[in-house]
Design a protein around this motif. Structure first.
Motif, PDB file in Angstrom:
ATOM      1  N   ARG A 273      55.683  46.459  40.634  1.00 41.44           N
ATOM      2  CA  ARG A 273      55.523  47.383  39.649  1.00 41.44           C
ATOM      3  C   ARG A 273      55.806  48.718  40.298  1.00 41.44           C
ATOM      4  NH1 ARG A 273      55.333  44.334  35.619  1.00 41.44           N
ATOM      5  NH2 ARG A 273      53.737  42.882  35.152  1.00 41.44           N
ATOM      6  N   GLY A 274      56.228  48.775  41.666  1.00 43.11           N
ATOM      7  CA  GLY A 274      56.575  50.105  42.241  1.00 43.11           C
ATOM      8  C   GLY A 274      57.135  49.825  43.491  1.00 43.11           C
ATOM      9  N   GLN A 302      56.412  55.229  44.665  1.00 46.18           N
ATOM     10  CA  GLN A 302      57.369  55.309  43.414  1.00 46.18           C
ATOM     11  C   GLN A 302      56.852  54.328  42.418  1.00 46.18           C
ATOM     12  OE1 GLN A 302      61.245  54.611  44.794  1.00 46.18           O
ATOM     13  NE2 GLN A 302      61.449  56.666  46.136  1.00 46.18           N
ATOM     14  N   GLY A 303      57.212  54.740  41.187  1.00 47.08           N
ATOM     15  CA  GLY A 303      56.864  53.776  40.061  1.00 47.08           C
ATOM     16  C   GLY A 303      55.138  53.954  39.932  1.00 47.08           C
ATOM     17  N   SER A 304      54.751  53.160  38.835  1.00 46.77           N
ATOM     18  CA  SER A 304      53.256  53.219  38.555  1.00 46.77           C
ATOM     19  C   SER A 304      52.680  51.760  38.701  1.00 46.77           C
ATOM     20  CB  SER A 304      53.154  53.741  36.973  1.00 46.77           C
ATOM     21  OG  SER A 304      51.978  53.708  36.744  1.00 46.77           O
ATOM     22  N   PHE A 305      51.714  51.528  39.507  1.00 48.62           N
ATOM     23  CA  PHE A 305      51.106  50.457  39.788  1.00 48.62           C
ATOM     24  C   PHE A 305      49.649  50.452  40.098  1.00 48.62           C
ATOM     25  CE2 PHE A 305      52.801  52.054  43.640  1.00 48.62           C
ATOM     26  CZ  PHE A 305      51.877  51.788  44.727  1.00 48.62           C
ATOM     27  N   ASP A 306      48.683  49.473  39.866  1.00 47.81           N
ATOM     28  CA  ASP A 306      47.409  49.458  39.997  1.00 47.81           C
ATOM     29  C   ASP A 306      47.099  48.792  41.486  1.00 47.81           C
ATOM     30  OD1 ASP A 306      46.698  50.829  37.748  1.00 47.81           O
ATOM     31  OD2 ASP A 306      46.813  49.015  36.482  1.00 47.81           O
ATOM     32  N   ASP A 309      48.507  44.984  42.228  1.00 47.33           N
ATOM     33  CA  ASP A 309      49.987  44.935  41.705  1.00 47.33           C
ATOM     34  C   ASP A 309      50.810  44.597  43.174  1.00 47.33           C
ATOM     35  OD1 ASP A 309      49.472  44.876  39.125  1.00 47.33           O
ATOM     36  OD2 ASP A 309      50.083  47.107  38.957  1.00 47.33           O
ATOM     37  N   SER A 326      49.503  45.481  46.818  1.00 51.02           N
ATOM     38  CA  SER A 326      48.904  46.855  47.413  1.00 51.02           C
ATOM     39  C   SER A 326      47.361  46.861  46.951  1.00 51.02           C
ATOM     40  CB  SER A 326      49.438  48.000  46.425  1.00 51.02           C
ATOM     41  OG  SER A 326      49.019  49.187  46.528  1.00 51.02           O
ATOM     42  N   SER A 329      46.051  51.717  44.058  1.00 47.02           N
ATOM     43  CA  SER A 329      46.883  52.418  43.059  1.00 47.02           C
ATOM     44  C   SER A 329      47.944  53.168  43.500  1.00 47.02           C
ATOM     45  CB  SER A 329      45.821  52.932  41.913  1.00 47.02           C
ATOM     46  OG  SER A 329      45.608  54.366  42.165  1.00 47.02           O
ATOM     47  N   ARG A 330      48.937  53.433  42.549  1.00 50.33           N
ATOM     48  CA  ARG A 330      49.818  54.408  42.995  1.00 50.33           C
ATOM     49  C   ARG A 330      49.322  55.566  43.207  1.00 50.33           C
ATOM     50  NH1 ARG A 330      52.323  59.395  41.995  1.00 50.33           N
ATOM     51  NH2 ARG A 330      54.485  59.280  42.277  1.00 50.33           N
ATOM     52  N   ASP A 331      48.202  56.227  42.421  1.00 48.72           N
ATOM     53  CA  ASP A 331      47.759  57.809  42.918  1.00 48.72           C
ATOM     54  C   ASP A 331      46.867  57.847  43.956  1.00 48.72           C
ATOM     55  OD1 ASP A 331      48.988  58.529  40.476  1.00 48.72           O
ATOM     56  OD2 ASP A 331      47.129  58.193  39.270  1.00 48.72           O
TER      57      ASP A 331
END
Length: 364
Positions: A273-274, A302-306, A309, A326, A329-331
């Motif tokens: 997802r990222g 990079q990308g968007s993931f929780d 993911d 991961s 999350s991405r943030d």
């Protein structure tokens, strides 16, 4: 007692106009029933539901719109299974229809449930007939004409061998349909040795796979220690020779099992997802030892993931290092990228120390 997964491509099951190859299917069912009667476990993965639906609905060419493919599959799926069920029942074999989707393979709980179901069917001496559930999938080529699905099933059931049946004798040095100098590759010790060959994506008028998807399927299965053969499903005696151990087509040697079933699932089935970009020190630590990826080694996200993911892990130069689950999350990961563990704990109270734990990481 051996456990074998046999996969039939659309070009084996049906002619280009969607007409079933009745004699071919009957001969294959006899071969499978013979192995079953000898005490072996056999799993059949079949393509052809869309082709069968095309013929019934008198469609001139394979549809391209997803809703048309799904509808054609809905028409053909049950009718195709009925052919196998009747032929195998005549040969004293009980069958069960199993429909799987990419989600069943990519979601861990669904993956485990599928494994339990298939293993119970084999324990009951039932021959599973498996196809992708095209009526609900959102990507009609997600399994590459079921080659990838067959490899996943082989890993799921702990198969001793995977056999991919197609409409040519095996893997050639070039496309034998257009190159008269193409020769059959009998043995492949390592998939990496095939990089110099012109392995194409050409498919039949009905299929969505091609030789490349079969090679990828062989790579996955052999990584799990499962030898794989690509052979003709149309040529009389070819499949029988493979099942009896005499050999035919192209055989890919099993490699020492490098990964657990979980890491095989992560490497081949779990979609990314990222992307997580890491520094050179972190890359060395991951490649050279049993290290986890810490936030301090992360350069960019990079990308968007929780959290939970899968993410691809690469160097600053874009070189792939591996794939992992991961923890953040991405943030969250972006907020603590490059920070030491103490700072991560301050900013994300109660968070794990690792961005990707080594137990949930597979190098690639």
């Amino acid at each position: 007692m051996a456990r074998t997964v046999v996969k039939l491509g659309s070009s084996v099951v049906a002619e280009n106009d969607g007409t079933l190859r009745a004699e071919v299917i009957a001969r294959i069912c006899t071969a499978l029933a013979d192995r079953h009667a000898a005490g072996d476990d056999v799993v059949l993965v079949t393509s052809g539901a869309i082709a069968r639906g095309m013929r019934i609905m008198d469609l001139p060419v394979r549809p391209t719109a997803i809703e048309d493919l799904q509808a054609a599959s809905a028409v053909g799926q049950g009718k195709l299974y009925r052919v196998y069920d009747e032929l195998l029942r005549e040969r004293d074999v009980t069958t069960a229809q199993v429909l799987l989707t990419f989600f069943d393979m990519s979601a861990r709980l669904h993956y485990l449930n599928a494994r339990q179901t298939l293993r119970k069917l084999l324990e009951w001496r039932v021959l599973p007939v498996i196809n992708e559930n095209d009526t609900t999938t959102t990507d009609e080529i997600s399994f590459g004409d079921n080659d990838f699905l067959a490899a996943q099933v082989a890993v799921l059931v702990g198969a001793d061998e995977l056999v991919l049946c197609t409409d040519i004798e095996g893997l050639f040095t070039a496309n034998p349909r257009i190159d008269p100098d193409a020769s059959l590759v009998r043995e492949v010790a390592d998939v990496a040795d095939l990089e110099a060959l012109s392995i194409g994506h050409e498919t039949s008028a009905l299929g969505s796979g091609g030789m490349r998807s079969k090679v990828v399927a062989a790579e996955m299965a052999t990584a799990a220690g499962i030898p794989t053969t690509i052979c003709s499903g149309i040529l009389p005696g070819a499949l029988e020779a493979v099942l009896s151990g005499e050999g035919a087509g192209t055989r890919f040697a099993a490699r020492p099992a490098r990964y657990s079933s979980f890491k095989l699932w992560l490497k081949y089935a779990k979609p990314t997802r990222g992307t997580v970009v890491i520094d050179d020190g972190a890359a060395r630590a991951l490649r050279d030892g049993a290290a986890s990826l810490l936030p301090v080694g992360v350069v960019a996200v990079q990308g968007s993931f929780d959290a939970g993911d899968a993410v691809e892990i690469v160097t600053r130069a874009g070189e792939p290092v591996g794939k992992g689950i991961s923890t953040f999350s991405r943030d969250e990961l972006a907020a603590v990228a490059g920070e030491k563990t103490a700072t991560v704990r301050e900013r994300l109270g109660g968070a794990a120390d690792e961005a990707v734990h080594r137990d949930y990481l597979v190098l690639g």
